[in-house]
Design a protein around this motif. Structure first.
Motif, PDB file in Angstrom:
ATOM      1  N   VAL A 152      13.786   1.837  -4.457  1.00  0.00           N
ATOM      2  CA  VAL A 152      12.917   2.536  -3.505  1.00  0.00           C
ATOM      3  C   VAL A 152      11.486   2.542  -4.057  1.00  0.00           C
ATOM      4  CG1 VAL A 152      12.466   4.726  -2.335  1.00  0.00           C
ATOM      5  CG2 VAL A 152      14.831   3.967  -2.728  1.00  0.00           C
ATOM      6  N   ILE A 153      10.542   2.032  -3.254  1.00  0.00           N
ATOM      7  CA  ILE A 153       9.146   1.919  -3.697  1.00  0.00           C
ATOM      8  C   ILE A 153       8.269   2.682  -2.714  1.00  0.00           C
ATOM      9  CG2 ILE A 153       7.285   0.313  -4.289  1.00  0.00           C
ATOM     10  CD1 ILE A 153       9.520  -1.872  -4.501  1.00  0.00           C
ATOM     11  N   GLN A 154       7.773   3.848  -3.122  1.00  0.00           N
ATOM     12  CA  GLN A 154       6.958   4.669  -2.239  1.00  0.00           C
ATOM     13  C   GLN A 154       6.206   5.718  -3.034  1.00  0.00           C
ATOM     14  OE1 GLN A 154      10.415   6.055   0.064  1.00  0.00           O
ATOM     15  NE2 GLN A 154      10.056   8.137  -0.725  1.00  0.00           N
ATOM     16  N   ASN A 155       5.201   6.322  -2.391  1.00  0.00           N
ATOM     17  CA  ASN A 155       4.402   7.345  -3.054  1.00  0.00           C
ATOM     18  C   ASN A 155       5.102   8.699  -3.032  1.00  0.00           C
ATOM     19  OD1 ASN A 155       1.996   9.608  -2.430  1.00  0.00           O
ATOM     20  ND2 ASN A 155       1.617   8.266  -4.169  1.00  0.00           N
ATOM     21  N   GLU A 156       5.717   9.027  -1.916  1.00  0.00           N
ATOM     22  CA  GLU A 156       6.392  10.318  -1.768  1.00  0.00           C
ATOM     23  C   GLU A 156       7.682  10.364  -2.578  1.00  0.00           C
ATOM     24  OE1 GLU A 156       8.529  12.914   1.811  1.00  0.00           O
ATOM     25  OE2 GLU A 156       7.228  11.216   2.281  1.00  0.00           O
ATOM     26  N   LYS A 157       7.889  11.433  -3.322  1.00  0.00           N
ATOM     27  CA  LYS A 157       9.077  11.566  -4.161  1.00  0.00           C
ATOM     28  C   LYS A 157      10.314  11.745  -3.293  1.00  0.00           C
ATOM     29  CE  LYS A 157      10.871  14.341  -8.021  1.00  0.00           C
ATOM     30  NZ  LYS A 157      10.587  15.484  -8.928  1.00  0.00           N
ATOM     31  N   PRO A 158      11.327  10.870  -3.401  1.00  0.00           N
ATOM     32  CA  PRO A 158      12.530  11.002  -2.577  1.00  0.00           C
ATOM     33  C   PRO A 158      13.475  12.067  -3.139  1.00  0.00           C
ATOM     34  CG  PRO A 158      12.731   9.111  -4.021  1.00  0.00           C
ATOM     35  CD  PRO A 158      11.353   9.668  -4.257  1.00  0.00           C
ATOM     36  N   ALA A 159      14.463  12.440  -2.346  1.00  0.00           N
ATOM     37  CA  ALA A 159      15.432  13.444  -2.785  1.00  0.00           C
ATOM     38  C   ALA A 159      16.214  12.950  -4.000  1.00  0.00           C
ATOM     39  CB  ALA A 159      16.386  13.778  -1.637  1.00  0.00           C
ATOM     40  N   ASN A 181       0.845  -1.188   0.000  1.00  0.00           N
ATOM     41  CA  ASN A 181       0.000   0.000   0.000  1.00  0.00           C
ATOM     42  C   ASN A 181       0.880   1.237   0.000  1.00  0.00           C
ATOM     43  OD1 ASN A 181      -1.814   2.209   1.057  1.00  0.00           O
ATOM     44  ND2 ASN A 181      -3.271   0.520   1.090  1.00  0.00           N
ATOM     45  N   GLY A 182       0.535   2.223  -0.826  1.00  0.00           N
ATOM     46  CA  GLY A 182       1.331   3.434  -0.949  1.00  0.00           C
ATOM     47  C   GLY A 182       1.378   4.295   0.289  1.00  0.00           C
ATOM     48  N   GLU A 183       0.598   3.963   1.290  1.00  0.00           N
ATOM     49  CA  GLU A 183       0.676   4.693   2.553  1.00  0.00           C
ATOM     50  C   GLU A 183       1.942   4.337   3.311  1.00  0.00           C
ATOM     51  OE1 GLU A 183      -2.866   3.891   4.711  1.00  0.00           O
ATOM     52  OE2 GLU A 183      -4.178   4.983   3.322  1.00  0.00           O
ATOM     53  N   LYS A 190      -1.233   6.026  -3.917  1.00  0.00           N
ATOM     54  CA  LYS A 190      -1.564   6.225  -2.505  1.00  0.00           C
ATOM     55  C   LYS A 190      -2.252   5.011  -1.900  1.00  0.00           C
ATOM     56  CE  LYS A 190      -1.838  11.264  -2.763  1.00  0.00           C
ATOM     57  NZ  LYS A 190      -2.679  12.472  -2.556  1.00  0.00           N
ATOM     58  N   GLY A 191      -2.806   4.166  -2.745  1.00  0.00           N
ATOM     59  CA  GLY A 191      -3.525   2.991  -2.257  1.00  0.00           C
ATOM     60  C   GLY A 191      -2.804   1.689  -2.550  1.00  0.00           C
ATOM     61  N   GLU A 192      -3.583   0.626  -2.762  1.00  0.00           N
ATOM     62  CA  GLU A 192      -3.032  -0.708  -2.952  1.00  0.00           C
ATOM     63  C   GLU A 192      -2.376  -0.841  -4.332  1.00  0.00           C
ATOM     64  OE1 GLU A 192      -6.298  -3.338  -2.390  1.00  0.00           O
ATOM     65  OE2 GLU A 192      -6.367  -3.058  -0.212  1.00  0.00           O
ATOM     66  N   PHE A 193      -1.375  -1.717  -4.404  1.00  0.00           N
ATOM     67  CA  PHE A 193      -0.715  -1.996  -5.676  1.00  0.00           C
ATOM     68  C   PHE A 193      -0.079  -3.370  -5.606  1.00  0.00           C
ATOM     69  CE2 PHE A 193       2.509   0.054  -3.019  1.00  0.00           C
ATOM     70  CZ  PHE A 193       3.636  -0.723  -3.233  1.00  0.00           C
ATOM     71  N   ASN A 194       0.388  -3.855  -6.742  1.00  0.00           N
ATOM     72  CA  ASN A 194       1.154  -5.096  -6.777  1.00  0.00           C
ATOM     73  C   ASN A 194       2.308  -4.933  -7.747  1.00  0.00           C
ATOM     74  OD1 ASN A 194       0.374  -6.674  -9.505  1.00  0.00           O
ATOM     75  ND2 ASN A 194      -1.453  -5.624  -8.708  1.00  0.00           N
ATOM     76  N   LEU A 195       3.282  -5.819  -7.664  1.00  0.00           N
ATOM     77  CA  LEU A 195       4.508  -5.715  -8.440  1.00  0.00           C
ATOM     78  C   LEU A 195       4.735  -6.972  -9.275  1.00  0.00           C
ATOM     79  CD1 LEU A 195       6.778  -4.369  -5.552  1.00  0.00           C
ATOM     80  CD2 LEU A 195       5.890  -3.004  -7.457  1.00  0.00           C
ATOM     81  N   MET A 204       5.027  -1.754 -11.720  1.00  0.00           N
ATOM     82  CA  MET A 204       3.974  -1.530 -10.735  1.00  0.00           C
ATOM     83  C   MET A 204       2.614  -1.497 -11.410  1.00  0.00           C
ATOM     84  SD  MET A 204       3.279   0.771  -7.577  1.00  0.00           S
ATOM     85  CE  MET A 204       4.971   0.677  -7.191  1.00  0.00           C
ATOM     86  N   TYR A 205       1.622  -2.183 -10.757  1.00  0.00           N
ATOM     87  CA  TYR A 205       0.281  -2.260 -11.328  1.00  0.00           C
ATOM     88  C   TYR A 205      -0.796  -2.038 -10.272  1.00  0.00           C
ATOM     89  CZ  TYR A 205       2.858  -4.575 -15.046  1.00  0.00           C
ATOM     90  OH  TYR A 205       3.760  -4.866 -16.029  1.00  0.00           O
ATOM     91  N   ALA A 206      -1.946  -1.582 -10.776  1.00  0.00           N
ATOM     92  CA  ALA A 206      -3.145  -1.529  -9.940  1.00  0.00           C
ATOM     93  C   ALA A 206      -3.794  -2.913  -9.949  1.00  0.00           C
ATOM     94  CB  ALA A 206      -4.106  -0.473 -10.484  1.00  0.00           C
TER      95      ALA A 206
END
Length: 467
Positions: free
Chosen positions: A420-427, A360-362, A437-442, A385-387
């Motif tokens: 790195v797997i996340q919703n927030e953009k890293p530096a 989950n992207g949270e 922001k929600g569920e996903f699969n790889l 990455m897929y929905a």
């Protein structure tokens, strides 16, 4: 003295006594089955066979008209990368963006179809996948075998003529097939060259190739396929859709030459007539309704038992060629439609982290490879990455997958690699795979997997949650 003769006599007495005792024990008799119940059970048994065997035919007959309608593929012509406007335009299930793809629906009813594979000017991985309506691979051109330029002609089950000249014949047992071309694009800078290489691949009717060669232009108004709308009762509608698929995709001779297909006449199902549900008695309809329910359960059960799960990643190795297991083939059609042979590509998928909880992207995650445990491939690897619908998830960064061909991918100082797997953009976005922001699969793809992947000695690490 104990001789062979006495032994035989002793055995004869013993067996005779046993037989006498058995004869005195009454055998329980089952209640006689009524003719109506016998009819229902016969319909159930034959219907279950038909359900599993015909799962791919029905699925392709249902989806092909829609795929062609929205431009996912064209009839006897490639829908190429240059025509796509966004990631959402890649209509195939579990698309990828490390290769540029082209798809065509091969209509072999009227005549064969030619596939022209060019001799590329430079080294570049590609594979031309030719499949039939049973979702099995008929032929792979290229791939791990290297470049295989030439003129290939795909012939349907009714073709009886001679293949012209030195064309390479590919025989299909169904009147419709699918052809996909995948070409490696080694990063964004290489994309224009990959697109140019893709332009050399062509597909067209045989008569058009003999008449015009590569100068052939498809008709301005592209042909469409008509979707079938069944009017059968819902609980047996599956068989009506299967009957139409058989009528469209199989040779009429199957009704007499294929013993399994011929047996379906007992439930009103044939290539020549489709599904005559109006003529069936109530007992037969009940048996078929039960078969449809059980068939779907078997397909799902087969998928659950297929392959293996290691570190949360599910591996399947039967894609593209399920052999004589119709339930397995149905499962692959439902969950991995159009899968490639495992010696060409392996597609492990996961929807859980190292704690077994849903992705989950949270939350934030990493997929870490030690320096001595990088993915072993002959060609390249990719993580996408897929929905839940197994399609790409749009993101502002416009990155939908990451892998060995990604521009700027960075290894750590010790030679290891961390995605790195996340919703927030890293530096640092070099190794970032944007999550929703929600569920996903790889889905991880090994293109040209080395033997360590195929024999099980190499497995992906778990997706680790960062607290």
């Amino acid at each position: 003295m104990f001789t062979v003769k006495t032994l035989i006599l002793a055995l004869g007495v013993s067996l005779g006594c046993f037989a006498s005792a058995a004869a005195q024990t009454p055998t329980p008799k089952s209640s006689p089955m009524s003719s109506e119940l016998a009819q229902e059970e016969t319909a159930y048994a034959i219907g279950l066979q038909a359900y599993l065997w015909g799962y791919p035919l029905r699925e392709y007959n249902r989806t092909d008209p829609n795929v062609v309608k929205i431009g996912g593929s064209y009839i006897n012509d490639f829908h190429k990368y240059s025509e796509l406007k966004s990631a959402k335009d890649r209509f195939v299930v579990t698309p990828n963006n490390v290769t540029i793809d082209a798809y065509a629906t091969a209509d072999l009813r009227a005549e064969p179809v030619v596939i022209f594979v060019p001799a590329l000017t430079g080294p570049r991985w590609y594979i031309v996948q030719v499949g039939d309506s049973f979702d099995e691979i008929v032929r792979n051109i290229g791939g791990t075998k290297g470049p295989q330029p030439g003129v290939y002609v795909v012939t349907g089950p009714d073709f009886t003529g001679q293949v012209p000249g030195d064309m390479i014949q590919i025989r299909s047992r169904t009147k419709f097939g699918v052809v996909g071309v995948r070409i490696l694009a080694n990063g964004e800078a290489d994309l224009p060259k990959a697109v140019e290489a893709q332009k050399g691949f062509h597909i067209m009717p045989l008569s058009a190739y003999l008449r015009d060669g590569l100068a052939y232009k498809p008709p301005g108004e592209r042909p469409q396929l008509t979707a079938f709308e069944s009017k059968a009762p819902e609980d047996i509608r599956y068989f009506d859709e299967l009957g139409e698929a058989m009528r469209q995709r199989l040779p009429a001779s199957a009704d007499s030459e294929d013993m399994l297909v011929a047996s379906f006449a007992q439930i009103g199902l044939s290539v020549g007539g489709g599904f005559k549900w109006q003529t069936l008695d109530e007992a037969t309809k009940r048996g078929l309704a039960r078969a449809a329910t059980a068939g779907e359960q078997i397909v799902d059960s087969k998928w659950a038992a297929t392959g293996e799960v290691t570190n949360g990643w599910k591996y399947t190795f039967a894609g593209g060629r399920a052999g004589y297991d119709p339930g397995l083939r149905g499962a692959l059609v439902k969950y991995e439609l159009g899968a490639q042979l495992s010696d060409q590509v392996i597609y492990p998928n996961t929807s859980v982290d190292d704690k077994g909880e849903g992705l989950n992207g949270e939350r934030k995650y990493v997929l870490h490879f030690d320096a001595d445990n990088l993915p072993p491939v002959f060609v390249f690897w990719n993580l996408a990455m897929y929905a839940s619908d197994m399609l790409f998830i749009e993101n502002d960064f416009h990155r939908y997958s990451i892998g060995s061909t990604t521009d700027g991918l960075k290894k750590n100082a010790d030679g290891s690699l961390t995605v790195v797997i996340q919703n927030e953009k890293p530096a640092d976005t070099s190794n970032w795979l944007p999550a929703p922001k929600g569920e996903f699969n790889l889905t991880f793809r090994f293109y040209g997997p080395e033997p360590a992947v195929l024999d099980g000695s190499y497995r992906l690490p778990a997706v680790k949650r960062i607290e």
